[in-house]
Design a protein around this motif. Sequence first.
Motif, PDB file in Angstrom:
ATOM      1  N   VAL A   1       0.860  -1.172   0.000  1.00  0.00           N
ATOM      2  CA  VAL A   1       0.000   0.000   0.000  1.00  0.00           C
ATOM      3  C   VAL A   1       0.898   1.225   0.000  1.00  0.00           C
ATOM      4  CG1 VAL A   1      -1.751   1.287   1.263  1.00  0.00           C
ATOM      5  CG2 VAL A   1      -1.810  -1.213   1.256  1.00  0.00           C
ATOM      6  N   GLY A   2       0.611   2.149  -0.877  1.00  0.00           N
ATOM      7  CA  GLY A   2       1.395   3.378  -0.927  1.00  0.00           C
ATOM      8  C   GLY A   2       0.533   4.578  -0.598  1.00  0.00           C
ATOM      9  N   PHE A   3       1.157   5.612  -0.067  1.00  0.00           N
ATOM     10  CA  PHE A   3       0.451   6.847   0.259  1.00  0.00           C
ATOM     11  C   PHE A   3       1.424   8.000   0.086  1.00  0.00           C
ATOM     12  CE2 PHE A   3      -0.774  10.168   3.307  1.00  0.00           C
ATOM     13  CZ  PHE A   3      -2.061  10.424   2.862  1.00  0.00           C
ATOM     14  N   VAL A   4       1.023   8.987  -0.675  1.00  0.00           N
ATOM     15  CA  VAL A   4       1.821  10.193  -0.853  1.00  0.00           C
ATOM     16  C   VAL A   4       1.051  11.330  -0.193  1.00  0.00           C
ATOM     17  CG1 VAL A   4       2.879  11.762  -2.507  1.00  0.00           C
ATOM     18  CG2 VAL A   4       2.766   9.318  -3.015  1.00  0.00           C
ATOM     19  N   ASP A   5       1.652  11.953   0.800  1.00  0.00           N
ATOM     20  CA  ASP A   5       0.997  12.992   1.598  1.00  0.00           C
ATOM     21  C   ASP A   5       1.185  14.360   0.944  1.00  0.00           C
ATOM     22  OD1 ASP A   5      -0.196  14.471   3.554  1.00  0.00           O
ATOM     23  OD2 ASP A   5       1.296  14.051   5.103  1.00  0.00           O
ATOM     24  N   TYR A   6       0.096  14.942   0.457  1.00  0.00           N
ATOM     25  CA  TYR A   6       0.148  16.260  -0.170  1.00  0.00           C
ATOM     26  C   TYR A   6       0.013  17.388   0.857  1.00  0.00           C
ATOM     27  CZ  TYR A   6      -0.706  13.905  -4.676  1.00  0.00           C
ATOM     28  OH  TYR A   6      -0.630  13.116  -5.792  1.00  0.00           O
ATOM     29  N   SER A   7      -0.427  17.079   2.079  1.00  0.00           N
ATOM     30  CA  SER A   7      -0.714  18.133   3.057  1.00  0.00           C
ATOM     31  C   SER A   7       0.536  18.920   3.458  1.00  0.00           C
ATOM     32  CB  SER A   7      -1.379  17.542   4.296  1.00  0.00           C
ATOM     33  OG  SER A   7      -0.499  16.675   4.982  1.00  0.00           O
ATOM     34  N   THR A   8       1.681  18.295   3.444  1.00  0.00           N
ATOM     35  CA  THR A   8       2.926  18.993   3.775  1.00  0.00           C
ATOM     36  C   THR A   8       3.137  20.179   2.837  1.00  0.00           C
ATOM     37  OG1 THR A   8       3.887  16.924   4.504  1.00  0.00           O
ATOM     38  CG2 THR A   8       5.416  18.711   4.065  1.00  0.00           C
ATOM     39  N   TYR A   9       2.888  19.951   1.554  1.00  0.00           N
ATOM     40  CA  TYR A   9       3.081  21.020   0.571  1.00  0.00           C
ATOM     41  C   TYR A   9       1.986  22.078   0.676  1.00  0.00           C
ATOM     42  CZ  TYR A   9       6.344  17.653  -1.254  1.00  0.00           C
ATOM     43  OH  TYR A   9       7.383  16.766  -1.379  1.00  0.00           O
ATOM     44  N   LEU A  10       0.761  21.659   1.003  1.00  0.00           N
ATOM     45  CA  LEU A  10      -0.336  22.608   1.167  1.00  0.00           C
ATOM     46  C   LEU A  10      -0.013  23.595   2.287  1.00  0.00           C
ATOM     47  CD1 LEU A  10      -3.139  23.403   0.188  1.00  0.00           C
ATOM     48  CD2 LEU A  10      -4.099  21.841   1.885  1.00  0.00           C
ATOM     49  N   ASN A  11       0.585  23.085   3.361  1.00  0.00           N
ATOM     50  CA  ASN A  11       0.986  23.955   4.474  1.00  0.00           C
ATOM     51  C   ASN A  11       2.077  24.937   4.063  1.00  0.00           C
ATOM     52  OD1 ASN A  11      -0.822  22.602   6.125  1.00  0.00           O
ATOM     53  ND2 ASN A  11       0.730  21.193   6.917  1.00  0.00           N
ATOM     54  N   GLU A  12       2.808  24.619   2.991  1.00  0.00           N
ATOM     55  CA  GLU A  12       3.868  25.503   2.478  1.00  0.00           C
ATOM     56  C   GLU A  12       3.365  26.381   1.332  1.00  0.00           C
ATOM     57  OE1 GLU A  12       7.027  22.893   1.357  1.00  0.00           O
ATOM     58  OE2 GLU A  12       7.332  22.168   3.401  1.00  0.00           O
ATOM     59  N   GLY A  13       2.043  26.355   1.061  1.00  0.00           N
ATOM     60  CA  GLY A  13       1.465  27.200   0.017  1.00  0.00           C
ATOM     61  C   GLY A  13       1.512  26.612  -1.377  1.00  0.00           C
ATOM     62  N   ILE A  14       1.796  25.327  -1.508  1.00  0.00           N
ATOM     63  CA  ILE A  14       1.826  24.660  -2.821  1.00  0.00           C
ATOM     64  C   ILE A  14       0.564  23.825  -2.965  1.00  0.00           C
ATOM     65  CG2 ILE A  14       3.043  22.996  -4.286  1.00  0.00           C
ATOM     66  CD1 ILE A  14       4.642  25.522  -3.967  1.00  0.00           C
ATOM     67  N   PHE A  15      -0.210  24.087  -4.020  1.00  0.00           N
ATOM     68  CA  PHE A  15      -1.429  23.329  -4.274  1.00  0.00           C
ATOM     69  C   PHE A  15      -1.089  22.135  -5.166  1.00  0.00           C
ATOM     70  CE2 PHE A  15      -5.126  22.353  -6.874  1.00  0.00           C
ATOM     71  CZ  PHE A  15      -6.100  22.172  -5.898  1.00  0.00           C
ATOM     72  N   LEU A  16      -1.509  20.941  -4.752  1.00  0.00           N
ATOM     73  CA  LEU A  16      -1.269  19.720  -5.521  1.00  0.00           C
ATOM     74  C   LEU A  16      -2.578  18.972  -5.719  1.00  0.00           C
ATOM     75  CD1 LEU A  16       1.883  18.375  -3.616  1.00  0.00           C
ATOM     76  CD2 LEU A  16       1.853  19.661  -5.751  1.00  0.00           C
ATOM     77  N   THR A  17      -2.807  18.477  -6.933  1.00  0.00           N
ATOM     78  CA  THR A  17      -3.975  17.644  -7.185  1.00  0.00           C
ATOM     79  C   THR A  17      -3.720  16.737  -8.384  1.00  0.00           C
ATOM     80  OG1 THR A  17      -6.364  17.574  -7.571  1.00  0.00           O
ATOM     81  CG2 THR A  17      -5.148  19.342  -8.657  1.00  0.00           C
ATOM     82  N   GLU A  18      -4.371  15.586  -8.354  1.00  0.00           N
ATOM     83  CA  GLU A  18      -4.296  14.662  -9.482  1.00  0.00           C
ATOM     84  C   GLU A  18      -5.357  14.994 -10.524  1.00  0.00           C
ATOM     85  OE1 GLU A  18      -4.311  10.688  -7.876  1.00  0.00           O
ATOM     86  OE2 GLU A  18      -2.655  11.165  -6.545  1.00  0.00           O
TER      87      GLU A  18
ATOM     88  N   SER B   1       4.861  22.231 -18.331  1.00  0.00           N
ATOM     89  CA  SER B   1       4.825  20.821 -17.929  1.00  0.00           C
ATOM     90  C   SER B   1       6.060  20.497 -17.100  1.00  0.00           C
ATOM     91  CB  SER B   1       4.790  19.914 -19.156  1.00  0.00           C
ATOM     92  OG  SER B   1       3.585  20.095 -19.850  1.00  0.00           O
ATOM     93  N   VAL B   2       5.844  19.684 -16.082  1.00  0.00           N
ATOM     94  CA  VAL B   2       6.937  19.283 -15.197  1.00  0.00           C
ATOM     95  C   VAL B   2       6.995  17.761 -15.185  1.00  0.00           C
ATOM     96  CG1 VAL B   2       7.765  19.267 -12.810  1.00  0.00           C
ATOM     97  CG2 VAL B   2       6.679  21.305 -13.728  1.00  0.00           C
ATOM     98  N   SER B   3       8.208  17.233 -15.240  1.00  0.00           N
ATOM     99  CA  SER B   3       8.398  15.796 -15.036  1.00  0.00           C
ATOM    100  C   SER B   3       9.639  15.611 -14.185  1.00  0.00           C
ATOM    101  CB  SER B   3       8.532  15.048 -16.364  1.00  0.00           C
ATOM    102  OG  SER B   3       9.705  15.423 -17.035  1.00  0.00           O
TER     103      SER B   3
ATOM    104  N   GLY C   1       3.141  16.479 -14.432  1.00  0.00           N
ATOM    105  CA  GLY C   1       2.023  17.367 -14.112  1.00  0.00           C
ATOM    106  C   GLY C   1       2.237  18.720 -14.758  1.00  0.00           C
ATOM    107  N   MET C   2       1.282  19.637 -14.527  1.00  0.00           N
ATOM    108  CA  MET C   2       1.375  20.988 -15.075  1.00  0.00           C
ATOM    109  C   MET C   2       1.604  21.968 -13.943  1.00  0.00           C
ATOM    110  SD  MET C   2      -1.090  23.188 -17.622  1.00  0.00           S
ATOM    111  CE  MET C   2      -2.535  23.089 -16.632  1.00  0.00           C
ATOM    112  N   ALA C   3       2.688  22.716 -14.029  1.00  0.00           N
ATOM    113  CA  ALA C   3       2.982  23.763 -13.049  1.00  0.00           C
ATOM    114  C   ALA C   3       2.077  24.942 -13.302  1.00  0.00           C
ATOM    115  CB  ALA C   3       4.447  24.178 -13.155  1.00  0.00           C
ATOM    116  N   ILE C   4       1.505  25.475 -12.215  1.00  0.00           N
ATOM    117  CA  ILE C   4       0.598  26.618 -12.337  1.00  0.00           C
ATOM    118  C   ILE C   4       0.961  27.692 -11.321  1.00  0.00           C
ATOM    119  CG2 ILE C   4      -1.331  25.203 -13.155  1.00  0.00           C
ATOM    120  CD1 ILE C   4      -2.519  25.535 -10.263  1.00  0.00           C
ATOM    121  N   LYS C   5       0.428  28.883 -11.584  1.00  0.00           N
ATOM    122  CA  LYS C   5       0.519  30.016 -10.649  1.00  0.00           C
ATOM    123  C   LYS C   5      -0.904  30.433 -10.368  1.00  0.00           C
ATOM    124  CE  LYS C   5       2.526  33.575  -8.571  1.00  0.00           C
ATOM    125  NZ  LYS C   5       3.311  33.450  -7.392  1.00  0.00           N
ATOM    126  N   ARG C   6      -1.349  30.229  -9.122  1.00  0.00           N
ATOM    127  CA  ARG C   6      -2.716  30.622  -8.745  1.00  0.00           C
ATOM    128  C   ARG C   6      -2.844  32.126  -8.781  1.00  0.00           C
ATOM    129  NH1 ARG C   6      -4.769  27.103  -3.654  1.00  0.00           N
ATOM    130  NH2 ARG C   6      -6.695  28.125  -4.236  1.00  0.00           N
TER     131      ARG C   6
END
Length: 151
Positions: A30-47, A60-62, A145-150
Amino acid sequence: MKIKLHILAMIVVAFLFASCSQKILYTESVGFVDYSTYLNEGIFLTESNSVNFEYDAIGSVSAVVYSGDAVVSQSEQVDKNEIYGERTKVKNKVGWKAASPDDALNAAVAQVRKQGGNGLINIKITPTTEIDNAKRVRTGFLITGMAIKRK
């Protein structure tokens, strides 16, 4: 009597060959990638490839990481010499590092920040393998993924 010995020999040979077969064991992973760490740093992540806010697409970022030998620790030793003075020697301890999705995500987010972005959307995490020149198989992870600026 001879027939019994032949039958016994055949049973022994059959048993020896049967016991040498390799078994494939059942495993779970079972794998889990925690996005909340980045959210707390102001980085929005979504699939997801769509979001409910306005943004500017940056690019585009790879990022790909592979398991292999890496520096796992460093130590410094100060050497005092009458002729050369004081010198610092750095010793690196090298060991095996297994690639993880978190390592790949760290690299991708670093690239997003470098480009002035604060988000990564349409994230895809893919396990990957590579065969090096010595015919060794290395496992790793690719993140795109695609890098964005909110706005």
